[in-house]
Motif scaffolding. Structure first.
Motif, short mmCIF file in Angstrom:
data_model
loop_
_atom_site.label_atom_id
_atom_site.label_comp_id
_atom_site.label_asym_id
_atom_site.label_seq_id
_atom_site.Cartn_x
_atom_site.Cartn_y
_atom_site.Cartn_z
N GLN A 1 9.65 7.76 7.19
CA GLN A 1 8.76 6.65 6.84
C GLN A 1 9.27 5.30 7.35
N LEU A 2 10.56 5.21 7.64
CA LEU A 2 11.14 3.94 8.02
C LEU A 2 10.57 3.33 9.30
N PRO A 3 10.12 4.12 10.29
CA PRO A 3 9.53 3.47 11.47
C PRO A 3 8.37 2.55 11.15
N ILE A 4 7.63 2.84 10.08
CA ILE A 4 6.53 1.96 9.69
C ILE A 4 7.08 0.59 9.29
N LEU A 5 8.14 0.58 8.51
CA LEU A 5 8.72 -0.69 8.09
C LEU A 5 9.29 -1.45 9.27
N ARG A 6 9.82 -0.75 10.25
CA ARG A 6 10.39 -1.44 11.41
C ARG A 6 9.31 -2.19 12.18
N VAL A 7 8.10 -1.65 12.20
CA VAL A 7 6.99 -2.35 12.86
C VAL A 7 6.60 -3.58 12.06
N LEU A 8 6.64 -3.47 10.74
CA LEU A 8 6.20 -4.57 9.88
C LEU A 8 7.25 -5.65 9.68
N TRP A 9 8.51 -5.33 9.87
CA TRP A 9 9.57 -6.31 9.67
C TRP A 9 9.53 -7.37 10.74
N PRO A 10 10.03 -8.60 10.43
CA PRO A 10 10.67 -8.97 9.17
C PRO A 10 9.65 -9.15 8.06
N GLY A 11 10.08 -8.78 6.86
CA GLY A 11 9.18 -8.90 5.72
C GLY A 11 9.79 -8.30 4.48
N PRO A 12 9.10 -8.38 3.36
CA PRO A 12 9.63 -7.87 2.09
C PRO A 12 9.61 -6.35 2.04
N LEU A 13 10.36 -5.82 1.08
CA LEU A 13 10.40 -4.39 0.83
C LEU A 13 9.85 -4.11 -0.56
N VAL A 14 8.96 -3.13 -0.64
CA VAL A 14 8.50 -2.58 -1.92
C VAL A 14 8.73 -1.08 -1.85
N CYS A 15 9.44 -0.55 -2.83
CA CYS A 15 9.73 0.88 -2.86
C CYS A 15 9.57 1.42 -4.26
N ARG A 16 8.94 2.59 -4.38
CA ARG A 16 8.85 3.30 -5.65
C ARG A 16 9.38 4.71 -5.42
N VAL B 1 0.85 -1.19 0.00
CA VAL B 1 0.00 0.00 0.00
C VAL B 1 0.89 1.24 0.00
N GLU B 2 0.70 2.07 -1.02
CA GLU B 2 1.40 3.34 -1.13
C GLU B 2 0.38 4.46 -0.96
N VAL B 3 0.70 5.45 -0.15
CA VAL B 3 -0.24 6.54 0.11
C VAL B 3 0.40 7.86 -0.30
N ARG B 4 -0.45 8.85 -0.51
CA ARG B 4 0.02 10.17 -0.92
C ARG B 4 -0.41 11.27 0.05
N ASP B 5 -0.88 10.86 1.23
CA ASP B 5 -1.22 11.80 2.30
C ASP B 5 -0.54 11.32 3.57
N PRO B 6 0.28 12.13 4.23
CA PRO B 6 0.92 11.68 5.47
C PRO B 6 -0.07 11.39 6.59
N HIS B 7 -1.32 11.82 6.41
CA HIS B 7 -2.34 11.55 7.43
C HIS B 7 -2.60 10.05 7.59
N TRP B 8 -2.24 9.25 6.60
CA TRP B 8 -2.40 7.79 6.71
C TRP B 8 -1.46 7.20 7.76
N LEU B 9 -0.36 7.83 8.03
CA LEU B 9 0.72 7.21 8.80
C LEU B 9 0.40 7.23 10.29
N THR B 10 -0.50 6.36 10.67
CA THR B 10 -0.99 6.25 12.03
C THR B 10 -0.84 4.81 12.52
N PRO B 11 -0.91 4.59 13.83
CA PRO B 11 -0.84 3.22 14.34
C PRO B 11 -1.95 2.32 13.78
N ASP B 12 -3.15 2.86 13.56
CA ASP B 12 -4.23 2.04 13.01
C ASP B 12 -3.91 1.57 11.59
N PHE B 13 -3.31 2.43 10.79
CA PHE B 13 -2.92 2.05 9.44
C PHE B 13 -1.88 0.94 9.47
#
Length: 337
Positions: A242-257, A205-217
């Protein structure tokens, strides 16, 4: 836009003439050993492939955009560093199984596609030709539409060459941004359904509003096995934020654009296009972002997880040169075979 026109399986072009054979450029001799040293679980590529300015680096001579759009993918896939490509064309109109299969037939077995979901699913608004929002979109984050127009045709057509399904959610109406709970819940339902119906698919999931970046998301992603698409774009915070989000989700794959140089701000595509064309040199190198991304790639692949990364011409000026520079940065960060 940035994607090829309709793929045709016919031997002839629409005007009845034989299509040209797009030849691959002789690669820089340094690229093959560089590619051979990269982690095998890293798939690097660009956001598309139809740029005449890549002549001499990707193509053996100058072709038109139309020629490259129709016939350039096999030559693109011969570039030593290109093991992936973004397939954004379906954002504007859903593709069929046959169209996806046509793309898959043009590339080697180890090649992967990052497939962008249709806008009918990921845009909260129905828009006019100029991009202006006209009315609410009743199919926004609709489960059945996402299944029918994205997951099924991409999965069946690309098979093992499907790298990731990318739900790039367009900017939301301003009135929604003050209350994100309902839209996050709606996304959660969609991701849960995709996980049940296609458990092997990697959904990002890629978002274009920083308002998405919440614990619920983040919790919705983690609960459903989806991942966060690291979107490097002017509307989003820098990579470090943005990296703190990945740290919560890791271990796991990376997708970056990596879509846009951050200096161009939220609406800089046109500016970057005008300043960077014909995309044959690095105009705005961003070594800090590149180094940070390289460390993330090295950590992900070093832990045994895949990393799918595509770069746009509008990131630094020339996507092929950005890919080469990022590959060198990955090795410098300790990512190797």
């Amino acid at each position: 836009m940035d994607q090829p026109p309709l793929f045709t399986a016919s031997l002839f072009d629409d005007d009845g003439t034989l299509p040209p054979v797009v030849g691959a450029a002789d690669p820089d001799p340094a690229l093959a050993p560089l590619a051979g040293a990269l982690p095998p679980r890293l798939w690097l590529g660009t956001s598309s492939w139809h740029y005449p300015g890549w002549a001499g680096r990707v193509w053996d001579r100058t072709y038109t955009e139309e020629q490259l759009s129709r016939h350039g993918l096999p030559a693109y896939a011969r570039h030593p560093l290109f093991r992936a490509v973004g397939l954004d064309r379906g954002f504007y109109r859903p593709l069929t199984v046959e169209q996806y299969a046509g793309y898959a037939a043009q590339v080697p077995a180890e090649f992967r596609f990052l497939v962008k979901a249709p806008g009918q699913v990921t845009d909260a608004l129905r828009r006019g030709r100029g991009g202006q929002g006209l009315q609410p979109n009743p199919d926004f984050l609709d489960i059945e539409r996402a299944w029918r127009d994205l997951a099924v045709p991409a999965g069946e057509g690309l098979g093992d060459k499907l790298g990731a399904l990318v739900l790039q959610i367009s900017p939301l109406p301003a009135v929604w941004l003050n209350d994100m709970a309902p839209v996050i819940a709606r996304l959660h339902e969609l991701l849960r359904a995709l996980r049940v119906r296609a458990p092997a698919a990697l959904v990002a999931v890629e978002v274009r509003d920083p308002h998405w970046l919440t614990p619920d998301f983040v919790a919705a992603l983690k609960d459903t096995g989806a991942t966060y698409c690291l979107g490097l774009h002017g509307k989003m915070p820098p990579i470090a934020e943005q990296l703190p989000i990945l740290r919560v989700l890791w271990p796991g794959p990376l997708v970056c654009r990596w879509n846009l140089n951050l200096k161009h701000g939220a609406y800089g595509y046109e500016t970057a296009r005008d300043q960077y064309a014909p995309y044959d040199k690095l105009v705005d190198p961003d070594p800090d972002t590149r180094a940070a991304l390289a460390r993330v790639i090295a950590g992900t692949t070093g832990a045994g997880w895949p990393a799918f990364v595509t770069l746009s011409n509008k990131a630094e000026g020339s996507a092929p040169l950005s890919v080469a520079a990022l590959a060198e940065a990955v090795l410098a960060a300790g990512g190797s075979r």
